[in-house]
Design an enzyme around this catalytic site. Structure first.
Site, mmCIF file in Angstrom:
data_model
loop_
_atom_site.group_PDB
_atom_site.id
_atom_site.type_symbol
_atom_site.label_atom_id
_atom_site.label_comp_id
_atom_site.label_asym_id
_atom_site.label_seq_id
_atom_site.Cartn_x
_atom_site.Cartn_y
_atom_site.Cartn_z
ATOM 1 N N ASP A 160 2.111 -14.495 -7.605
ATOM 2 C CA ASP A 160 0.805 -14.604 -8.239
ATOM 3 C C ASP A 160 -0.033 -13.350 -7.996
ATOM 4 O O ASP A 160 0.109 -12.693 -6.957
ATOM 5 C CB ASP A 160 0.074 -15.832 -7.668
ATOM 6 C CG ASP A 160 -1.107 -16.241 -8.519
ATOM 7 O OD1 ASP A 160 -1.168 -15.850 -9.698
ATOM 8 O OD2 ASP A 160 -1.987 -16.958 -8.000
ATOM 9 N N ASN A 217 1.959 -21.825 -18.445
ATOM 10 C CA ASN A 217 1.597 -20.459 -18.832
ATOM 11 C C ASN A 217 1.525 -20.242 -20.343
ATOM 12 O O ASN A 217 1.003 -19.222 -20.804
ATOM 13 C CB ASN A 217 2.567 -19.445 -18.226
ATOM 14 C CG ASN A 217 2.376 -19.239 -16.743
ATOM 15 O OD1 ASN A 217 3.299 -18.836 -16.026
ATOM 16 N ND2 ASN A 217 1.176 -19.526 -16.231
#
Length: 252
Positions: A22, A70
């Site tokens: 991330d 996503n």
């Protein structure tokens, strides 16, 4: 890292490490660049971490590349990520093979384009005989989605008489998961300062150790990876038992 620390990691460190990579977008934004610039930097970081695994005795590495959530990102970013994945496979295939890395992909491939799926299949087949690090890439992956798909396949086997209802338990269900050939992760790392697991390996990580670090993924180095592995090697993992005076484990 000192040689004795590296030896300790190899002896007592995790065999399977999973990473939530991330912070790519924030890393790019901090530098005044588009988010995709950060994703490309993050992809390059993967190679360094993969290549460090044999040194630290990590046999299995699973990385979270693209989640089922996503798809909510902008169309431009999603399209850019799909191009990145195709380019990564083409660019890294020979290096992965040369480094004896076996590659697998987990996740639902239904929404992925045919060219990307073909490249994924080709890379899996190309590295099938590799016996070094096992790299698993989670692409269009979500833990809940995985369990739902596994349950559907299990239910089909029950309906067809291949499996009796009383045989459905925590030993049989994992056979239907995407990760059925892999051991459960020992350590899960998340970069960028976020302290959540974001639907990643929900079933498999029931007894994993966790490390949440502030470092953004493109800045995550081999040295920091080693420090986290060394920290893991010093932990006392009892899996629900308590340590007895004699040093053994007893049920809680």
């Amino acid at each position: 890292m000192a040689e004795d620390a590296t030896d300790s990691i190899a002896a007592r460190g995790p065999r399977h490490v999973a990473i939530i990579m991330d912070g790519n977008g924030r890393w790019a934004t901090m530098r005044g660049r588009p988010r995709l610039f950060g994703h490309h930097a993050g992809a390059r970081r993967v190679r360094e971490i993969v290549e460090s695994c044999p040194e630290y005795g990590v046999k299995y590495l699973t990385v979270f590349a693209f989640s089922t959530e996503n798809w909510k990102r902008t169309q431009a970013e999603v399209a850019g990520l799909m191009n990145l994945f195709r380019g990564y496979i083409r660019r890294e295939a020979r290096a992965l093979l040369a480094n004896n890395v076996r590659v697998r992909f987990i996740g639902d491939r239904v929404r992925l384009d045919e060219k990307l799926i073909a490249l994924m299949d080709e890379l899996e087949a190309m590295t099938e005989g590799c016996s070094g690090t096992n790299l698993t890439v989670a692409l269009n992956y979500g833990g809940r989605d995985e369990v739902a798909r596994a349950t559907q396949r299990l239910a089909e086997d029950v309906a067809r008489g291949r499996l009796r209802p009383e045989e459905v338990n925590e030993e049989t269900l994992p056979r239907y998961l995407d990760t059925w050939v892999l051991p459960d992760p020992d350590l899960v790392i998340r970069t960028s300062g976020e302290a959540r697991i974001s639907n990643f390996l929900l079933w498999q990580s029931a007894y994993a150790e966790y490390e949440f670090v502030d470092t953004l993924w493109p800045d995550f180095t081999r040295a920091e990876f080693g420090r986290l592995l060394h920290s893991y090697s010093r932990r006392d993992r009892r899996f629900g038992a308590v340590r007895t005076a004699a040093g053994g484990a007893a049920a809680r």
